[in-house]
Motif scaffolding. Structure first.
Motif, mmCIF file in Angstrom:
data_model
loop_
_atom_site.group_PDB
_atom_site.id
_atom_site.type_symbol
_atom_site.label_atom_id
_atom_site.label_comp_id
_atom_site.label_asym_id
_atom_site.label_seq_id
_atom_site.Cartn_x
_atom_site.Cartn_y
_atom_site.Cartn_z
ATOM 1 N N UNK A 150 0.803 -1.052 -0.468
ATOM 2 C CA UNK A 150 -0.114 -0.195 0.002
ATOM 3 C C UNK A 150 0.639 0.979 -0.361
ATOM 4 N N UNK A 151 1.756 0.996 0.796
ATOM 5 C CA UNK A 151 3.026 2.799 1.040
ATOM 6 C C UNK A 151 3.752 2.843 -0.547
ATOM 7 N N UNK A 152 3.372 1.375 -1.008
ATOM 8 C CA UNK A 152 4.625 1.574 -2.685
ATOM 9 C C UNK A 152 3.780 2.068 -3.402
ATOM 10 N N UNK A 153 2.664 1.937 -3.587
ATOM 11 C CA UNK A 153 0.726 2.139 -4.441
ATOM 12 C C UNK A 153 1.077 3.610 -3.997
ATOM 13 N N UNK A 154 0.842 4.353 -2.290
ATOM 14 C CA UNK A 154 0.806 6.101 -2.334
ATOM 15 C C UNK A 154 1.802 6.221 -2.565
ATOM 16 N N UNK A 155 3.526 5.896 -2.282
ATOM 17 C CA UNK A 155 4.228 6.944 -2.869
ATOM 18 C C UNK A 155 4.577 7.530 -3.776
ATOM 19 N N UNK A 156 4.075 6.754 -4.751
ATOM 20 C CA UNK A 156 4.262 6.658 -6.417
ATOM 21 C C UNK A 156 3.312 7.917 -6.610
ATOM 22 N N UNK A 157 2.288 8.277 -6.159
ATOM 23 C CA UNK A 157 1.221 9.386 -6.273
ATOM 24 C C UNK A 157 1.898 10.889 -5.095
ATOM 25 N N UNK A 208 7.247 9.509 2.766
ATOM 26 C CA UNK A 208 8.630 9.195 4.007
ATOM 27 C C UNK A 208 8.547 7.467 4.356
ATOM 28 N N UNK A 209 10.153 6.669 3.837
ATOM 29 C CA UNK A 209 10.323 5.751 3.961
ATOM 30 C C UNK A 209 9.193 4.917 5.164
ATOM 31 N N UNK A 210 9.040 4.051 5.020
ATOM 32 C CA UNK A 210 8.294 3.688 6.206
ATOM 33 C C UNK A 210 9.398 2.863 6.968
ATOM 34 N N UNK A 211 9.665 2.606 8.584
ATOM 35 C CA UNK A 211 10.333 1.264 9.278
ATOM 36 C C UNK A 211 9.381 1.136 9.434
ATOM 37 N N UNK A 212 9.503 -0.439 10.228
ATOM 38 C CA UNK A 212 7.990 -1.402 10.692
ATOM 39 C C UNK A 212 8.687 -1.704 12.688
#
Lengths: 361, 361
Positions: free
Chosen positions: B85-92, B96-100
């Motif tokens: 999800x983060x990857x998809x939304x980051x394109x638009x 910030x890169x996520x750390x889990x």
């Protein structure tokens, strides 16, 4: 983040007589000695307002916490001090009530079960608590999340045995010695290089984890620049343990080969070396760097005390390398040898205890 | 925050044949069954942008995680989905890169040592990890800090045995029964009241810990409204265990008195009761509440499977109440009795598996 290839030998776990729980008073004496200093530093150097006036969760970490009671004691002191500071500053400014979260970090093979089962009653009332498994020579906590980090008697455990020290073909081979006693120059250099690397990894990881303005408190032991490990009482104890192993090789309880390939990933730096390693990291300002003598330095420690303390400290690494069943005989022999050749504490060169407070830029 | 007076009986720890590690496949079947649904829900219901575009640490908790491998499997599924999800939304949008950070919560007497020592290799590469000791019927994590909470097969463990159920003078005394089989109305009512209270505590605590917009996923078992525990196969197993204990009282291996004073803090609700308990908390919207049959429901489970599963689940509570040395004989007897009187799974009333997704308002 942490790597699992690193060596890791936890303090003895559980709650029996050999556990670190009952054999950590030597370290406690230092922690107690610096308690007041830690309070002062937190009160003076730590700026809650500048940090974040909307801060609601205050995170404290003990890196390399092992098991209680020292870690509980140390974090409680920090919490009490921050509470006091928060109370004072709240009177002038409207601060959000603070909730404390204490992160107990140690290697994944630390005895976290005992740690959690012996949490003091203030846990659950005064703070939320969590265990953080992983080597502190890498990242173990999220970026920019920690307000006060603390570590005590931990960074002498290197991330691994320095290269070549257990290689019989190398000039840095440590022969039958089981630790860096400073008697073979190439060995000492290999340990120095590893220590500097590890200290750099430690501080880099903490720099990422601490918030700007956050404090990192580091306690430990080092030597004056003209003192060598073999001249100190703990160096003598380790060399005596090495002698006991050699006796056991003669009697067949272990082998010369095993001893030749064993050297502990433990190193106590000299003062200026430690200072250099700290100064190299540019992410922190050094707010305080003090040395003093160990509170028990002038005491003639009893053999019982020494044997129990070193057993809690070394059982895990001895068992890993030499196998089950060696530990009992080894420390029995150590006791006998120390009775026969008592350490003359007056003649030993003195170690120093260091107390460092760093502030994240 | 957690209270230590609550009862707590962890799944069997360690890594031997009786450990929950090797006896959790019944629960795993459910988790696997809902994996795809969890993915869909996270992708559809979770709004990373609205949450906080500057978010850098994404926190996931498994409440009542026990030991692996189910918990590792479940959190990995959540991480993979959030990453996608983060990857998809980051394109638009520039995120910030996520750390889990994964928080493994369970009671302080859970076997965290085994949990930490069996962390999969993705730990340290894909996520930071921590153990959070404490009862999930109180706060265990800081306010407003969690993005996705998850719990699976946990909330049937009540915070304590309902009042009066072990009181011989009460009309709600559970006699020789060892669990709430729905055969004594007053007993059932006492359990119902405790379940509703506990569910309310659970959701209140989670409401404080989750960030607005955060998701809470709850998996577990319940009954259709017209089904009673004693009519289901697991109710029959528990009643059979009770019969074995009575046999053991006759032979002197335990006493009638001990059985009379024993009733497990375990309760499986009926569907509309569960629904009411969830709806009562006004801090969450119910994004999904589905039931289905257990993937193994139509299978005739083998006696070996049943005995091993219930042993991992009950050893700790049996030992605590009846003392050491009872467990082996009890489950040996259970095996014999099930062989003599096999459970006819076709005739048993069916339980339901429920899958709930809540969103913090």
């Amino acid at each position: 983040m942490s790597t699992s290839s690193q060596s890791s030998y936890p303090m003895s776990g559980g709650e029996d007589q050999h556990s670190y729980i009952h054999n950590s008073s030597y370290q406690k004496a230092v922690i107690d000695g610096f308690e007041e200093k830690a309070r002062q530093n937190i009160l003076e150097k730590f700026d809650l307002l500048n940090l974040n006036p909307h801060l609601s969760t205050f995170r404290i970490v003990d890196f390399g916490c092992s098991i209680g009671p020292n870690t509980f004691h140390a974090v409680q002191n920090i919490i009490d001090t921050v509470k006091l500071k928060h109370l004072k500053e709240s009177q002038e400014n409207s601060l959000v009530p603070l909730e404390f979260q204490v992160c107990f970090n140690d290697q994944p093979n630390n005895d976290f079960n005992t740690l959690f089962r012996t949490l003091p009653s203030s846990f659950g009332q005064e703070y939320l608590s969590m265990g953080v498994p992983g080597s502190f020579y890498g990242r173990v906590l999220p970026r920019n999340s920690i307000h006060i980090g603390y570590t005590s008697y931990t960074t002498h455990w290197l991330s691994k045995v320095p290269e070549h020290v257990c290689d019989k073909k190398s000039s840095a081979w440590n022969r039958s010695y089981i630790h860096c006693n400073y008697l073979i120059e190439e060995v000492t250099n290999a340990y120095k290089i590893q220590f500097t690397k590890d200290m750099s990894l430690f501080l880099e990881a903490r720099a990422e984890e601490l918030v700007p303005g956050g404090l990192m408190i580091v306690l430990g032991e080092c030597f004056p620049d003209d003192v060598a490990m073999y001249e100190t009482w703990s160096g003598i104890v380790l060399d005596t343990i090495g002698d006991c192993l050699l006796d056991m090789a003669t009697s067949g309880a272990t082998t010369q080969e095993k001893i030749d390939l064993f050297s502990m990933p433990v190193y106590f730096p000299q003062y200026s070396e430690l200072k250099r390693a700290i100064e190299q990291n540019k992410n922190f300002t050094i707010e305080m760097m003090e040395t003093t003598s160990h509170p028990l330095e002038d005491k003639q420690l009893t053999n019982d005390f020494i044997v129990s303390m070193f057993r809690a400290f070394l059982s895990s690494i001895i068992e890993t390398h030499f196998g089950d069943g060696v530990v009992n005989e080894l420390f029995y022999r150590l006791d006998k040898k120390l009775s026969k050749y008592p350490i003359d504490f007056d003649k030993c060169k003195k170690k120093m205890v260091y107390y460092i407070v760093l502030k994240r830029k």
